[in-house]
Write a protein that holds these residues in place. Structure first.
Motif, PDB file in Angstrom:
ATOM      1  N   ALA A 132     -35.045   5.991 -23.347  1.00 23.81           N
ATOM      2  CA  ALA A 132     -34.628   6.944 -24.370  1.00 23.81           C
ATOM      3  C   ALA A 132     -33.166   7.347 -24.246  1.00 23.81           C
ATOM      4  CB  ALA A 132     -35.510   8.189 -24.303  1.00 23.81           C
ATOM      5  N   GLY A 133     -32.475   6.915 -23.202  1.00 19.42           N
ATOM      6  CA  GLY A 133     -31.097   7.356 -23.020  1.00 19.42           C
ATOM      7  C   GLY A 133     -31.049   8.677 -22.284  1.00 19.42           C
ATOM      8  N   PHE A 134     -29.867   8.975 -21.733  1.00 16.49           N
ATOM      9  CA  PHE A 134     -29.729  10.129 -20.850  1.00 16.49           C
ATOM     10  C   PHE A 134     -30.087  11.441 -21.537  1.00 16.49           C
ATOM     11  CE2 PHE A 134     -27.252  13.626 -19.133  1.00 16.49           C
ATOM     12  CZ  PHE A 134     -27.624  13.579 -17.809  1.00 16.49           C
ATOM     13  N   TRP A 135     -29.493  11.681 -22.722  1.00 15.67           N
ATOM     14  CA  TRP A 135     -29.649  13.006 -23.327  1.00 15.67           C
ATOM     15  C   TRP A 135     -31.059  13.258 -23.805  1.00 15.67           C
ATOM     16  CZ3 TRP A 135     -26.592  16.524 -21.947  1.00 15.67           C
ATOM     17  CH2 TRP A 135     -25.273  16.213 -21.585  1.00 15.67           C
ATOM     18  N   ALA A 136     -31.693  12.240 -24.398  1.00 13.55           N
ATOM     19  CA  ALA A 136     -33.075  12.423 -24.848  1.00 13.55           C
ATOM     20  C   ALA A 136     -33.980  12.665 -23.650  1.00 13.55           C
ATOM     21  CB  ALA A 136     -33.533  11.203 -25.626  1.00 13.55           C
ATOM     22  N   THR A 137     -33.695  11.963 -22.557  1.00 16.54           N
ATOM     23  CA  THR A 137     -34.496  12.148 -21.343  1.00 16.54           C
ATOM     24  C   THR A 137     -34.384  13.581 -20.837  1.00 16.54           C
ATOM     25  OG1 THR A 137     -34.050   9.867 -20.768  1.00 16.54           O
ATOM     26  CG2 THR A 137     -34.879  11.274 -19.025  1.00 16.54           C
ATOM     27  N   PHE A 138     -33.125  14.064 -20.789  1.00 14.26           N
ATOM     28  CA  PHE A 138     -32.923  15.415 -20.309  1.00 14.26           C
ATOM     29  C   PHE A 138     -33.542  16.430 -21.259  1.00 14.26           C
ATOM     30  CE2 PHE A 138     -30.613  19.388 -19.938  1.00 14.26           C
ATOM     31  CZ  PHE A 138     -30.759  19.627 -18.591  1.00 14.26           C
ATOM     32  N   LEU A 139     -33.367  16.170 -22.564  1.00 11.79           N
ATOM     33  CA  LEU A 139     -33.900  17.110 -23.554  1.00 11.79           C
ATOM     34  C   LEU A 139     -35.417  17.232 -23.419  1.00 11.79           C
ATOM     35  CD1 LEU A 139     -33.052  18.873 -25.952  1.00 11.79           C
ATOM     36  CD2 LEU A 139     -33.726  16.990 -27.439  1.00 11.79           C
ATOM     37  N   PHE A 140     -36.073  16.101 -23.212  1.00 12.45           N
ATOM     38  CA  PHE A 140     -37.534  16.155 -23.058  1.00 12.45           C
ATOM     39  C   PHE A 140     -37.911  17.047 -21.877  1.00 12.45           C
ATOM     40  CE2 PHE A 140     -41.558  14.879 -21.289  1.00 12.45           C
ATOM     41  CZ  PHE A 140     -42.353  14.826 -22.413  1.00 12.45           C
ATOM     42  N   GLY A 141     -37.214  16.832 -20.762  1.00 13.29           N
ATOM     43  CA  GLY A 141     -37.492  17.655 -19.594  1.00 13.29           C
ATOM     44  C   GLY A 141     -37.202  19.120 -19.866  1.00 13.29           C
ATOM     45  N   PHE A 142     -36.077  19.375 -20.561  1.00 11.11           N
ATOM     46  CA  PHE A 142     -35.665  20.746 -20.838  1.00 11.11           C
ATOM     47  C   PHE A 142     -36.727  21.483 -21.645  1.00 11.11           C
ATOM     48  CE2 PHE A 142     -33.328  23.882 -23.386  1.00 11.11           C
ATOM     49  CZ  PHE A 142     -32.744  24.603 -22.365  1.00 11.11           C
ATOM     50  N   ILE A 143     -37.194  20.862 -22.740  1.00  2.86           N
ATOM     51  CA  ILE A 143     -38.176  21.589 -23.559  1.00  2.86           C
ATOM     52  C   ILE A 143     -39.547  21.611 -22.908  1.00  2.86           C
ATOM     53  CG2 ILE A 143     -36.985  21.236 -25.757  1.00  2.86           C
ATOM     54  CD1 ILE A 143     -38.912  19.009 -26.360  1.00  2.86           C
ATOM     55  N   SER A 144     -39.789  20.765 -21.901  1.00  2.00           N
ATOM     56  CA  SER A 144     -41.066  20.856 -21.190  1.00  2.00           C
ATOM     57  C   SER A 144     -41.044  21.958 -20.155  1.00  2.00           C
ATOM     58  CB  SER A 144     -41.386  19.527 -20.486  1.00  2.00           C
ATOM     59  OG  SER A 144     -41.337  18.476 -21.397  1.00  2.00           O
ATOM     60  N   VAL A 145     -39.869  22.187 -19.559  1.00  2.00           N
ATOM     61  CA  VAL A 145     -39.794  23.140 -18.445  1.00  2.00           C
ATOM     62  C   VAL A 145     -39.467  24.549 -18.934  1.00  2.00           C
ATOM     63  CG1 VAL A 145     -38.547  23.696 -16.332  1.00  2.00           C
ATOM     64  CG2 VAL A 145     -39.133  21.332 -16.839  1.00  2.00           C
ATOM     65  N   LEU A 146     -38.652  24.648 -19.992  1.00  2.00           N
ATOM     66  CA  LEU A 146     -38.187  25.965 -20.438  1.00  2.00           C
ATOM     67  C   LEU A 146     -39.318  26.965 -20.686  1.00  2.00           C
ATOM     68  CD1 LEU A 146     -35.539  27.416 -20.924  1.00  2.00           C
ATOM     69  CD2 LEU A 146     -35.825  26.954 -23.364  1.00  2.00           C
ATOM     70  N   PRO A 147     -40.415  26.568 -21.381  1.00  2.00           N
ATOM     71  CA  PRO A 147     -41.478  27.562 -21.605  1.00  2.00           C
ATOM     72  C   PRO A 147     -42.024  28.138 -20.301  1.00  2.00           C
ATOM     73  CG  PRO A 147     -41.861  25.617 -22.919  1.00  2.00           C
ATOM     74  CD  PRO A 147     -40.705  25.283 -22.027  1.00  2.00           C
ATOM     75  N   PRO A 192     -28.828  23.122  -9.465  1.00  2.00           N
ATOM     76  CA  PRO A 192     -28.832  21.657  -9.364  1.00  2.00           C
ATOM     77  C   PRO A 192     -30.244  21.087  -9.306  1.00  2.00           C
ATOM     78  CG  PRO A 192     -27.311  22.611  -7.770  1.00  2.00           C
ATOM     79  CD  PRO A 192     -28.038  23.748  -8.390  1.00  2.00           C
ATOM     80  N   ALA A 193     -31.090  21.702  -8.475  1.00  2.00           N
ATOM     81  CA  ALA A 193     -32.459  21.200  -8.352  1.00  2.00           C
ATOM     82  C   ALA A 193     -33.199  21.337  -9.674  1.00  2.00           C
ATOM     83  CB  ALA A 193     -33.195  21.947  -7.243  1.00  2.00           C
ATOM     84  N   LEU A 194     -32.937  22.438 -10.395  1.00  2.00           N
ATOM     85  CA  LEU A 194     -33.634  22.628 -11.664  1.00  2.00           C
ATOM     86  C   LEU A 194     -33.202  21.582 -12.687  1.00  2.00           C
ATOM     87  CD1 LEU A 194     -35.537  24.410 -13.376  1.00  2.00           C
ATOM     88  CD2 LEU A 194     -33.532  25.675 -14.094  1.00  2.00           C
ATOM     89  N   LEU A 195     -31.875  21.348 -12.770  1.00  2.00           N
ATOM     90  CA  LEU A 195     -31.381  20.395 -13.765  1.00  2.00           C
ATOM     91  C   LEU A 195     -31.869  18.977 -13.457  1.00  2.00           C
ATOM     92  CD1 LEU A 195     -27.774  21.770 -14.299  1.00  2.00           C
ATOM     93  CD2 LEU A 195     -29.797  22.086 -15.729  1.00  2.00           C
ATOM     94  N   VAL A 196     -31.770  18.584 -12.184  1.00  2.00           N
ATOM     95  CA  VAL A 196     -32.275  17.252 -11.832  1.00  2.00           C
ATOM     96  C   VAL A 196     -33.774  17.196 -12.084  1.00  2.00           C
ATOM     97  CG1 VAL A 196     -32.544  15.589  -9.980  1.00  2.00           C
ATOM     98  CG2 VAL A 196     -30.450  16.904 -10.155  1.00  2.00           C
ATOM     99  N   GLY A 197     -34.469  18.310 -11.769  1.00  3.65           N
ATOM    100  CA  GLY A 197     -35.900  18.351 -12.009  1.00  3.65           C
ATOM    101  C   GLY A 197     -36.229  18.134 -13.475  1.00  3.65           C
ATOM    102  N   MET A 198     -35.463  18.787 -14.369  1.00  4.19           N
ATOM    103  CA  MET A 198     -35.692  18.607 -15.804  1.00  4.19           C
ATOM    104  C   MET A 198     -35.471  17.146 -16.192  1.00  4.19           C
ATOM    105  SD  MET A 198     -33.856  21.927 -17.448  1.00  4.19           S
ATOM    106  CE  MET A 198     -34.657  23.516 -17.536  1.00  4.19           C
ATOM    107  N   TYR A 199     -34.363  16.582 -15.692  1.00  6.35           N
ATOM    108  CA  TYR A 199     -34.091  15.185 -16.025  1.00  6.35           C
ATOM    109  C   TYR A 199     -35.231  14.302 -15.540  1.00  6.35           C
ATOM    110  CZ  TYR A 199     -31.982  10.600 -16.215  1.00  6.35           C
ATOM    111  OH  TYR A 199     -31.753   9.288 -16.483  1.00  6.35           O
TER     112      TYR A 199
END
Lengths: 391, 206
Positions: free
Chosen positions: A89-104, A68-75
């Motif tokens: 940017a809307g929910f999904w684009a916001t989350f996607l940005f966080g996701f590709i910033s954190v995943l590496p 939960p903390a990771l997902l909220v953190g990405m968002y």
């Protein structure tokens, strides 16, 4: 699962002594036990109790509790970014940005840490231990989003080798490995780990989400406002309330901002009995007491609730202080240990202007004292029982 | 040089190194190794003091009353350290400022008292001199290795000259600030011990 089991059974002889890949036995064994071991419980006869929960499964539960903390953190990474460039940017684009910033960061942390574990296990002919599963997830969650990947790699390697392997590997470390990683980053590259320019990503991630930063942007975290005795605002200058701190849409290290998500993880850990409630509650208690003293003296603009929700305090209380390897083992010791972590974190935060946040240093300091606390608790117990026996 | 003298001279360089085997002189190894230059000057000072102190004590060994030998040793060391300190102040003022009290603290360096007690008091001047120089060089080697890594990784320089090219910094490399702080000297020393024990299995304790 069954097909995988059959496949593993088929290739197993190759890895056993005399087989084709004999040298890679540790690697094979690691994967096999990661997936299937232990699948035994105690027998029907006798009085022994032995369930199938071993350290690997404990670790998996902690990793799940971190989700939960990771997902909220990405968002939140995406949210802060789009807030900074003034776009919705809307929910999904916001989350996607966080996701590709954190995943590496997650990939680098796991690749470096597990790589070293595998090599060490292979050299020493040990089994691969699963100790890095949790550390590898914690490390990317406690760094600012703009930390360069190579720094995370270097710091992870340092922490795994010098805080864990030289002490004898998983379960033998004196210090929390993830916090050593962060401490290394903090002291080695202070410019990338603190200040106003690292907690919000203003550039694009892999070409996604580019834009110009809006007028009046400031990347300061609420705690850095508080350490200069200013009322915290968000990154575009609007005031923040206690609920913002609780839900965590504020700048900060990736996984630590949302107290709500961390509390969900805490509930998972407590229900499954993985983390010690004694430590968790006393950390919050010690922190609250010290925060109350601080705000009663008028030394801080933050209320007790703000102090608990802000920065890495809740994250440290739930995921760092409760590490069973580096914490106290005795029950009385756990109360002392937790209380001092909470109190010290607030003291460092409040009275050392060089460190706006003190949770990391408080946990590391108490890691050193945990064996000492245990020693005196045990001694006191022996004395009490001797007195009783002699009376 | 006889076989025995050779052993006296070469032993302290690795198998019997004062810093990484006997773990003496650690304080100064922490304090002066953030850069190569002070580390080098410190090494030279200590080697000189140790060599001369060994010879002087060895010459006097038959006349020193046993009960006051520590005081006598201290007087000899202190006199030599003051001479070295004055020479540094006269000819290398900048480095002497960098080293500050640590030159004076050579007096309390455990290597000195240790070698005088253990060796110079019971041996003739020539072997005592070799022992002093050998231990001084053993100390210097370790100090210079530590200083090399600390200055290279911590400041990107060696003896004050930029070594890591600017292009690395343009690509995002940063100097490691932790290397400048004293704890890393201990960790580098630990790594040296690690390498040495790994190469000499007979030195490993259980």
């Amino acid at each position: 699962m069954k097909a995988l089991r059959n496949y593993l059974n088929k290739i197993k002889p190759d890895f056993e002594p005399g087989g084709k890949y004999e040298k890679l036995w540790s690697v094979f064994d690691g994967f096999e036990s990661f997936l299937f071991v232990p699948n035994t419980t105690s027998g029907k006869k006798g009085v022994q109790i032995h369930d199938s929960v071993d350290s690997k499964r404990v670790m998996i539960i902690v990793v799940l509790a971190l989700m939960p903390a990771l997902l909220v953190g990405m968002y939140n990474v995406g949210y802060q970014h789009f807030l900074a460039i003034g776009e919705d940017a809307g929910f999904w684009a916001t989350f996607l940005f966080g996701f590709i910033s954190v995943l590496p960061k997650i990939v680098v942390s796991y690749a470096v840490g597990l790589g070293i574990e595998f090599i060490v296990a292979q050299v020493k002919h040990h089994e691969i231990q699963e100790g890095f599963l949790v550390s590898g997830m914690l490390i990317p969650m406690i760094v600012p989003v703009d930390t360069p990947l190579w720094m995370i790699g270097v710091a992870t390697a340092f922490a795994v080798i010098f805080a864990k392997e030289i002490f004898g590997g998983t379960g033998m470390n004196v210090f929390n490995v993830a916090l050593i990683t962060r401490a290394f980053l903090f002291f080695a590259y202070p410019g990338k780990m603190s200040g106003d320019n690292v907690f919000v990503r203003t550039s694009d991630s892999f070409g996604f989400g580019g834009g110009k930063v809006v007028e009046g942007f400031s990347g300061a975290t609420p705690l850095s406002f508080a350490s200069s005795n200013l009322q915290p605002t968000n990154i575009i200058g609007e005031p923040l309330s206690g609920w913002d701190y609780f839900f965590g849409l504020i700048p900060g290290s990736i996984g630590e901002t949302s107290t709500l998500a961390i509390l969900i993880g805490a509930v998972v850990l407590l229900l499954t009995g993985v983390a010690s409630w004694r430590i968790m509650f006393t950390v919050f208690g010690g922190g609250a007491l010290m925060a109350w003293i601080v705000s009663a003296c008028g030394a801080s603009v933050l209320s007790v609730g703000d102090q608990i929700c802000l920065g890495g305090f809740a994250f440290a209380a739930v995921f760092m202080a409760t590490d069973p390897v580096t914490g106290c083992r005795t029950n009385t010791g756990k109360y002392i240990y937790g209380f001092l972590i909470g109190a010290l974190a607030i003291i460092i935060r409040q009275f050392n202007s060089g460190y706006p946040e003190g949770a990391m240093l408080a946990v590391l300091l108490m890691n050193v004292f945990a064996p000492l606390i245990d020693f005196y608790v045990v001694e006191a117990n022996i004395k009490r029982r001797l007195r009783r026996a002699n009376a | 040089m006889s076989e025995k003298n050779k052993e006296i001279f070469l032993g302290p360089l690795s198998k019997n190194n004062p810093v990484i085997v006997q773990v003496l002189g650690i304080c100064s190894a922490l304090a002066v190794t953030a850069q190569m230059e002070p580390a080098l000057v410190m090494s030279l000072s200590l080697t000189a003091v140790l060599a001369f102190a060994s010879v002087i004590i060895s010459l006097m060994r038959n006349t020193i009353p046993n009960r006051i030998r520590i005081i006598v040793q201290l007087v000899v060391i202190a006199a030599l350290v003051i001479i070295v300190d004055q020479i540094l102040k006269a000819f290398a003022y900048e480095v002497s400022k960098l080293l500050s009290v640590y030159v004076g603290l050579i007096i309390t360096n455990c290597i000195l008292m240790g070698r005088l007690e253990a060796f110079a008091l019971g041996n003739k001047p020539w072997p005592a001199f070799l022992d002093g120089v050998g231990n001084g060089i053993g100390y210097s080697i370790i100090l210079l290795i530590i200083a090399f890594f600390r200055e290279l990784l911590g400041s990107g320089t060696l003896f004050g000259h930029q070594v890591i090219p600017q292009i690395c910094y343009d690509w995002g490399y940063e100097n490691n600030g932790l290397m400048i702080l004293p704890p890393m000297a201990l960790i580098v020393a630990g790594c040296i011990i690690w390498v040495q024990r790994a190469k000499n299995p007979e030195m490993q304790e259980d």
